[in-house]
Structure formats: structure tokens, C-alpha cells
Design a protein around this motif. Structure first.
Motif, short mmCIF file in Angstrom:
data_model
loop_
_atom_site.label_atom_id
_atom_site.label_comp_id
_atom_site.label_asym_id
_atom_site.label_seq_id
_atom_site.Cartn_x
_atom_site.Cartn_y
_atom_site.Cartn_z
N PRO A 1 -1.86 -11.94 11.74
CA PRO A 1 -1.64 -11.60 11.03
C PRO A 1 -2.56 -12.34 9.31
N PRO A 2 -2.62 -11.35 8.20
CA PRO A 2 -4.18 -11.97 7.14
C PRO A 2 -3.13 -12.71 6.15
N VAL B 1 4.35 -12.50 -2.28
CA VAL B 1 4.97 -11.05 -3.42
C VAL B 1 5.66 -10.54 -3.04
N GLY B 2 6.76 -9.91 -2.66
CA GLY B 2 7.52 -8.94 -2.98
C GLY B 2 7.28 -7.48 -3.98
N ILE C 1 2.90 0.43 -2.63
CA ILE C 1 3.43 -0.67 -2.60
C ILE C 1 4.04 -0.91 -1.03
N ALA C 2 4.13 0.49 -0.19
CA ALA C 2 4.72 0.24 0.48
C ALA C 2 3.53 0.83 1.86
N GLN C 3 2.79 0.68 1.61
CA GLN C 3 1.72 1.40 1.78
C GLN C 3 0.67 -0.50 1.61
N GLU C 4 1.30 -0.56 0.87
CA GLU C 4 0.46 -2.17 0.61
C GLU C 4 0.46 -3.32 1.95
N VAL C 5 2.07 -3.43 1.79
CA VAL C 5 2.42 -3.73 3.00
C VAL C 5 2.92 -3.49 4.38
N HIS D 1 -4.31 -0.67 0.60
CA HIS D 1 -3.69 0.67 0.85
C HIS D 1 -5.42 1.22 0.15
N VAL D 2 -5.60 0.21 -0.68
CA VAL D 2 -7.12 1.44 -1.43
C VAL D 2 -7.99 1.21 0.37
N LEU D 3 -8.23 0.35 1.32
CA LEU D 3 -8.89 0.40 2.06
C LEU D 3 -7.87 1.32 3.04
#
Lengths: 454, 454
Positions: B28-29, B41-42, B55-59, B234-236
Motif C-alpha cells: 500500500p502507498p 491525516v483523517g 474525501i471518501a474516494q481519496e481513501v 481521487h483525481v487519478l
């Protein structure tokens, strides 16, 4: 899934013939005349300017002409172009009308112009010609021909109307990227350009002047020919790929147009979309109104005279019977540079004279307002030229909001405006004005129409 | 009929999910860290900048995330984008290699950027946000976000790197046509911008500075959020529509890539194309080399350090472990403005660190040479950014001419260059130079990396 917004064609559905409207017309169009003898021009009169294949197409009486494989191979870099249903624009207007647009901006030049540039470059290369000369207004045509010449390995030399040359430096850059040489017109590179500059060093140029310069250079060298981006029959012939595709795509959409609307400068984009539909109309298979839209400052069809006139300013071309504002009329430097032409395609002029199409004019502020509205809903920033057609499409769609009519409107979105953004900036900053119709200038120019007794 | 040159997808074939690479990775990154506490960060740390859906997509640890219908409805204005086989380029190079390009230039902005701008505007509008702020380099991202905000009725305020703002006035005009407000960055409109200007009134700006300005304005107003055009997960994620479509299209072409090559600035175009192919590679279904190409003057992957650093220049963002040249390094004002970023997407950085992708750098003259060659054969003038990938594709294809290898090369043509024509003019007139790699500047900037003990 939601309702479709784009109608594509497969490679196999791309038309393999161009459509020639002439044999289907109830009355044949008047012939072009030799500028000296006033006799109908024959093929031999045109050989200094065009290769024989194109001359044959100019006077053809065949209804369909096969597209050469070499041309199709280049077309397929971007054709078929998409037909879109403007659902987001419709929703924003709150109209029951259904608006379709045939979008030619996906081409290498960002407009419909490569449809004829490619076959013109091909037929000239096939005839052993080493260089093509041409004029360009907004730069769309010059870009298209520069691209097409690069495809067939011949040189390209362009005279660009100075008003556009100065307003749109990116267009020149595109032509040069494709390998062309570009002069502002009037230029010191030709005898006619030098004459114009001697009279007025600040002359903003016109398509008529630029044509004279390009024709002068081509006529003087047997290795060089001239290419015209609109007006002539063979140019409109090549553009019919637009309408043939659109016919197939409208059928896929399950709709038939009640109104077809396109902008007209020389007439090639309008004719390209409209002619295949007009064939269907003449055959009784559909009944759309077909409407041309021209700029209020250069209203050739709606305010011009139907008479024999020169296609260029210097009076070097054959005489063509067309709606004209006079061959030495210089339109105001509006941003829709592609619509700044004193005349109109003889074939479109004939249709208008015969009552087969209608025409209106629009002032430029209303057109840019339509362009911004379209950009914010459909995502495509239109070139200034097709905003004229969009202004009418929006006007009609808003009328339908009041009447409840579910009119089907098909418009030609002949190019994007990414290289015309200075015009949008000027509009958004309130620096654009509507130009008055120059009645006195036109009346004056019309006194110099050639006298032709036919 | 000739061999196909374009592979289209029907409406029904457009992907309805985005692909999240993270759960498929062997390792994992590393997580982003809070800039003050250096703890991971949370979600709550990010709420001043982003709505919860993003944010949900980011994580997210889901492999596939459904694309909302409202987003698909806008995507379908231009998606699916075409996959082209570059047969005319291949013929000009005399190569047995087969070159494919996935072309994102048919979008409203002329690049791949709307793929993420649209969902970002959608999720913010859904969360009741009234305005988005952002930075832009070349202007592609700002144009995309301006378009997307117009679709969902929210305001858009853009800080454009001054070097690009001055070089590319048409980009600003497009953003304004779509309804956005545009500032050159550094600007007097923010505290950070005023600080930078006080130190150096002629500062040409950088993406890092522009991000700081946009973040500052968003963080100060609960009605306003910030949108980033690259770098983040989330952008990628949103950009994977490119690769998912390309997978289907390569299958239609009956080919599987041996080499996938894309330019990298923040990494979103490269990741968007590559991630779905990397999924297939990790699953053993294909084995392409996946290669990033960056500018020689801003060689983040090939010359940078893999370390925790700020995404912006002022040090306001979370710390991200990434290849970086130092958050206050200001790249030379090359014309590929979209590649002038000190860092690299943490996800791309992680892949490079793990040996899952390769990377090279290219100087700008070789890139423009490739761009002109491409324009004259394929008819599309590429944006300066993807000419980096084209330079590698052409280099590889020429090597195949010598070896006879029928290598299958797939490249991301992430945008056209119609709004970058000043760069082509500079190149054609011999005014462009190759910038030296600024070793001392980078060494100096790296001394100011934040100290993080993990």
C-alpha cells in the motif's frame, strides 16, 4: 441509461460518394461567363487555375461522384463527425424544440474546411502540381489547405486577410506548423497587392483582395495552381459529406428536421449540410425549411443584388451570377472573418432566387450572446461564424417555448472558436459593437458591377 | 475499405465505474500526514477543502466506484473519446511498430481535465458549496473546472500561473467564456500572493504558489471549497475512464500494448491511461512496460527525491510522500506549463518506487520536433505536454525500424495545442531553447524539505 446526446457513424457508414445537387434542380443555375468575352466559360478557360479533375467536378451532371480512396484515408482521421442533440441547451432554454448540431470542429483545422482541402490537394498532387496558393479570412481555410498539402507532399502559400492576420496570430502559427507560408493581404508579394497598398497602406484587406493575390501567383506559374475554400460548385460538392452523414445520423436519432439553419459566408458549410436534405425535400421525402444566416454587416443574400459579378476584387475571375454587394465592397472587420465576403456561392444564390431556401441576417452581439450560451451548456465554444446559425436556432427554440411546438432544428456547427478567443474577450469586456449596414458603400460598389447582357 | 484508423465506443460501452488501483497494489502507498502533527491525516482534516464524497474516494479501498448519472450525462457530451491508430505517422517513420493514441482533445477544454472537473463540481454542488477555487498552469485545468462549474451552477475562481497567464491569453478567455473569474498568480488577492509579490514583484509564478493562493481562499470560507486538477488519488481515480475505454478499444483493434507512454506533470493523465492496464498487468493478463515522460527542466521522478513534502509552496497542504524537487522549487517557464510542478502524484511516485513503472525525461526542442511531425501526419497539433510522450513513441518506433520489431505502442494524447500556438511559433522561428537541469536550485530547494520521522 439517459437519452442519447451523440450519434456516431461507423467507418463503414462514412459516405463514399459526394452528392451533386445540380442535376436534381428544377431549373439549372446560370453558367459562369468569361470575364472578357462574356461567353460561358469552358473547361479550358479554367486550366490555369485548377486541375482537370476539379474542373470536371465543377461542371458535372452526375448526381454522385466517388470519393477517391486516398481522400477517404485522410477523411478518416476525423470523419464521420458527430451529430449531437443539444439536450443541455434545450433544458436551459426550457424549450420543447429538439435541437441537433452537426459538429465539424473535430477536424484538423477545427472546422469543415478540410472536407474540400483534402480532395483539392489530392487532385492537384495527382496532376503533378508542386504548389497551391490560396486566400484565407479567419484562417480556417488556410489551415485546412496547409494540413491537406502536408498530407500529399505539396507546398502551400496563403494570403490571409490582414484584419484576421492581426486579430488571430495563432491561425498563422497553425498554418506554419503544417508547413505553409503565410502573407498578410494586401501584400507586397503581388502586383495587385502592391497596387492596393499604394492606394491605402492601412487597407485591412478582404477575401476578394486576397483571392486576387493568390490567383495572380497561380496563373503566372504552370507548376502552381489555386485552391478556393468556398463559393464554387466543386467545393460545395465536397462538403456534402456533412449532410450525407447528418441524414444517416438524424435517421438514427429517429427525427426529421423541420428547420435546417446554417451560417453563410461563401456558402460551403451551409450547402454541405443542406444539399443532401434538399435532395430529399425535392423528392418529397421530407419538408424542412432551409435557412441561411448571414452577418448584418455583410448581408449578401438579404440585401445584395442578384447579378453577374467577379469573385475577386481585381476582376480576374470568371463572372458568376450571384447575390453580391459589389466585388470591391470591403466589409467591416467583424470577428466572423469567414463571413466577410462580398458575394455568395452561385449555387446557393440560385437556390435563394428560386425560392428553395430562405435567408436572414443577424448582428454580431446577438451572435456572441448565443455563442456564450451554447458554450456554457454544451461545452463547445463555437467559432464566431456558426454563432450566427445558433442565434437563429435559439430564437426559434425560445419561440417554441411560447407556442409549445416540438420543432426539430438542425444546425451546422461548422467549427470551434478556440482560435477566436480574442473575439470572446472583446465581447465579454463589452468592447464589441454592432456594425451598421453600410448602405452607401454598397450602393457605391454596385455602380461598378460589370455590364453583362444576357 | 482501408484498415481502421479510429476505434470508437458506443454510448453503452462508456465505462460506468472508475477504477481504484490502490487495493490491487502489492504494497500500500504511504499515507499523507498532517503538516503540524505528522500523524496520518483523517477525513476530518480535509473537510475545509473537499466535500465528503471526494474525501471518501481519496481513501477508498473499493476497486470500482460507480460514476453518478449526473456526471455520466456530462461526460457524454464528448465521451467516449477516440482511440486512433497512427498509420500515417507510422508510414512517415517507415516503422513496423504499431502506434496507437488515445485522444482526449475532443473535450470541452481540449484536454483530459474535464474527466475529473465534472465529478468534482458535481460532488461540491451536491454538498451545497457555492464556489470552487483552483490553480491552473497552462490553463487546461482552469478551463475544465470553469466548464464543469457552469454545468452545475456554481462559481469558479482561478489562479493561473503568471508565466502561462501572459503566454496564453486565449486560455483566460475560455475560462471567462465559461463564466469563471481569473487572477494571475502570484496575485494581490491573497495574503500569500501579496507576500510572494513583496519579495519579487516579477515572480513568474508556479503551480505550487497558485495552489497556496486557491487553498487560502477556500479554507477561509465555509461556502467555498478547493479543487485540485491532478496529484491526488481521487483525481487519478476519475481519470481512469481514459484507460478503461482504451482497454476496450485496444481489444477492438485486436492489439495489446508492449509499451504505454504518457507525459507526467502531476500524473493524472498518465495514471488515467495506465492504471487499468496496470491492473491487467498485475493480474498477469498482459505485460506492457509503462513509462512516464517528464520535462528535462522539471524531472521530478528521474532526478527528484522520494520524501514527504508539501503539495504547495506555502506549506499549507498535508505532507505527501512523493518524488519532489522541493516545494519551493520554481521550474523554468517552459511551454509545457502543465508539467511545471515540483512534485508528483503520491500514487505514481509509489509505483515508481516499487518498480512498477519506468520514467525518462525529454528536453523541449525534441518534444516540439515530435509535435510538428505528428501534426503534419496525423493532423492534430498536440499540446506541448503530450509531445513529451510522442517524442518517446517516435524514438521507439524509429528503433523498431532498425530492429524490425513490431512493437505495439500506446500513448496518451491528452490534449490539442490550439491554445499553445505561440509556443509552436517560437519553436518554428528558432526562438526556443532547451533549459539546463537546474541542479543547484533543486539542491537548494531540497534543503528545505520538511523533516519527517517515519
Amino acid at each position: 441509461m439517459s437519452e442519447p446526446v451523440r450519434y456516431e457513424l461507423s467507418d463503414a457508414e462514412v459516405p463514399t460518394t459526394w452528392y451533386n445537387l445540380v442535376p436534381d434542380l428544377p431549373v439549372p443555375p446560370p453558367p459562369p461567363l468569361h470575364p472578357a468575352t462574356h461567353e460561358p466559360v469552358g473547361p479550358d478557360d479554367l486550366t490555369p487555375l485548377f486541375p482537370m479533375d476539379l474542373i470536371a467536378q465543377e461542371v458535372s451532371t452526375d448526381s454522385f461522384i466517388e470519393i477517391p480512396g486516398e481522400v477517404l484515408d485522410v477523411y478518416r482521421l476525423w470523419r464521420a463527425t458527430p451529430l449531437h442533440r443539444a439536450r443541455r441547451l434545450e433544458a436551459a432554454l426550457g424549450t420543447p424544440a429538439r435541437i441537433y448540431y452537426k459538429y465539424e470542429g473535430t477536424s484538423p483545422a477545427g472546422s469543415h474546411k478540410p472536407n474540400t482541402a483534402v480532395p483539392q490537394a489530392f487532385y492537384n498532387a495527382k496532376a503533378g502540381i508542386s504548389k497551391l496558393t490560396t486566400e484565407t479570412g479567419a484562417g480556417q481555410w488556410g489551415t485546412a489547405l496547409a494540413f491537406a498539402c502536408a498530407q500529399f507532399g505539396i507546398e502551400c502559400e496563403v494570403w490571409q486577410v490582414r484584419a484576421s492576420y492581426d486579430q488571430k496570430p495563432y491561425r498563422r502559427a497553425m498554418m506554419e506548423t503544417f508547413g505553409a507560408t503565410v502573407h498578410p493581404s494586401p501584400s507586397a508579394a503581388t502586383e495587385y497587392g502592391r497596387k492596393v497598398l499604394a492606394d491605402d497602406p492601412d487597407n485591412p484587406g478582404s477575401l476578394g483582395i486576397a483571392i486576387s493575390e493568390a490567383v495572380e501567383v497561380a496563373a503566372a506559374d504552370p507548376e502552381v495552381r489555386y485552391a478556393l475554400g468556398s463559393v464554387l460548385n466543386h467545393v460545395l460538392l465536397h462538403q456534402t459529406v456533412i449532410g450525407e452523414e447528418a441524414l444517416l445520423q438524424m435517421a438514427k436519432a429517429g427525427d426529421s428536421p423541420d428547420l435546417i439553419v446554417g451560417c453563410t459566408g461563401g456558402g460551403s458549410n451551409f450547402g454541405g449540410l443542406a444539399f443532401p436534405f434538399l435532395r430529399e425535400k425535392l423528392a418529397g421525402r421530407m419538408a424542412p425549411e432551409i435557412r441561411a444566416v448571414e452577418p448584418a454587416s455583410c448581408p449578401t443574400l438579404t440585401r445584395g443584388t442578384f447579378a453577374y459579378d467577379f469573385g475577386d476584387t481585381a476582376g480576374m475571375t470568371p463572372l458568376m451570377k450571384m447575390y453580391t454587394l459589389g466585388h470591391d465592397f470591403i466589409p467591416d472587420p467583424i470577428h466572423a472573418g469567414g463571413l466577410r465576403y462580398h458575394g455568395m456561392s452561385p449555387l446557393i444564390s440560385h437556390l435563394y432566387d428560386q425560392g428553395l431556401i430562405t435567408a436572414v441576417s443577424k448582428p454580431q452581439l446577438e451572435c456572441f450572446e448565443a455563442g456564450v450560451r451554447f458554450a456554457r451548456t454544451e461545452g463547445i465554444v463555437p467559432a464566431p461564424e456558426p454563432t450566427h446559425a445558433l442565434a437563429v436556432a435559439i430564437e426559434e427554440a425560445l419561440a417554441c417555448r411560447d407556442t409549445g411546438e416540438e420543432k426539430v432544428i438542425l444546425t451546422a456547427l461548422c467549427g470551434h472558436g478556440m482560435l477566436d478567443m480574442a473575439a470572446y474577450t472583446a465581447y465579454l469586456e463589452g468592447r464589441l459593437v454592432d456594425h451598421e449596414y453600410p448602405l452607401e458603400q454598397v450602393q457605391d460598389a454596385l455602380t461598378r458591377l460589370p455590364r453583362v447582357d444576357v
